[in-house]
Write a protein that holds these residues in place. Sequence first.
Motif, PDB file in Angstrom:
ATOM      1  N   ARG A   1       0.866  -1.188  -0.104  1.00 40.94           N
ATOM      2  CA  ARG A   1      -0.007   0.205  -0.066  1.00 40.94           C
ATOM      3  C   ARG A   1       0.977   1.341  -0.053  1.00 40.94           C
ATOM      4  O   ARG A   1       1.950   1.171   0.526  1.00 40.94           O
ATOM      5  N   VAL A   2       0.561   2.294  -0.581  1.00 36.83           N
ATOM      6  CA  VAL A   2       1.154   3.420  -0.573  1.00 36.83           C
ATOM      7  C   VAL A   2       0.249   4.607   0.074  1.00 36.83           C
ATOM      8  O   VAL A   2      -0.975   4.661  -0.329  1.00 36.83           O
ATOM      9  N   ILE A   3       0.805   5.260   1.002  1.00 39.20           N
ATOM     10  CA  ILE A   3       0.162   5.958   1.856  1.00 39.20           C
ATOM     11  C   ILE A   3       0.810   7.479   2.114  1.00 39.20           C
ATOM     12  O   ILE A   3       1.956   7.593   2.050  1.00 39.20           O
ATOM     13  N   ASN A   4      -0.118   8.487   2.522  1.00 39.65           N
ATOM     14  CA  ASN A   4       0.200   9.911   2.647  1.00 39.65           C
ATOM     15  C   ASN A   4       0.758   9.743   4.421  1.00 39.65           C
ATOM     16  O   ASN A   4      -0.011   9.099   5.196  1.00 39.65           O
ATOM     17  N   ALA A   5       2.017   9.868   4.657  1.00 37.40           N
ATOM     18  CA  ALA A   5       2.767   9.858   5.666  1.00 37.40           C
ATOM     19  C   ALA A   5       2.131  11.002   6.954  1.00 37.40           C
ATOM     20  O   ALA A   5       2.161  10.290   7.935  1.00 37.40           O
ATOM     21  N   VAL A   6       1.351  11.734   6.362  1.00 37.90           N
ATOM     22  CA  VAL A   6       0.700  12.559   7.274  1.00 37.90           C
ATOM     23  C   VAL A   6      -0.667  12.344   7.630  1.00 37.90           C
ATOM     24  O   VAL A   6      -0.927  12.062   8.908  1.00 37.90           O
ATOM     25  N   THR A   7      -1.444  11.680   6.555  1.00 36.54           N
ATOM     26  CA  THR A   7      -2.819  11.544   7.166  1.00 36.54           C
ATOM     27  C   THR A   7      -3.015   9.839   7.284  1.00 36.54           C
ATOM     28  O   THR A   7      -4.011   9.522   7.427  1.00 36.54           O
ATOM     29  N   ASN A   8      -2.190   9.060   6.662  1.00 47.53           N
ATOM     30  CA  ASN A   8      -2.245   7.545   6.708  1.00 47.53           C
ATOM     31  C   ASN A   8      -3.340   7.258   5.615  1.00 47.53           C
ATOM     32  O   ASN A   8      -3.601   5.994   5.423  1.00 47.53           O
TER      33      ASN A   8
END
Length: 93
Positions: A1-8
């Motif tokens: 999975r690729v996620i936004n490090a700030v919002t998850n």
Amino acid sequence: RVINAVTNAGIAGVVVTATPISGGSPVAQGVTDANGNYTLTLINPPAGTTDPGLIPGGTYQIGVSANGFQVPTDLPQVQVVNNTVTVPDIRLQ
């Protein structure tokens, strides 16, 4: 999975590649869906590949390309065994 490090939250439209650690061109690629999930598909079979639908066993460097996000320099290397690979979440900022 690729996620936004700030919002998850998952990030859609990220291109994920797998390149043999020995170098050369990526052998597999996928694009993330709205949840950041992807499936790697063989795009450039290495010499000696016996089944053109399977990613050959070996160690691969994961790469990503994502507009508007900084790509970390410490992306994982992964091992493919029996056409199965587990990649930890890739966190982009």
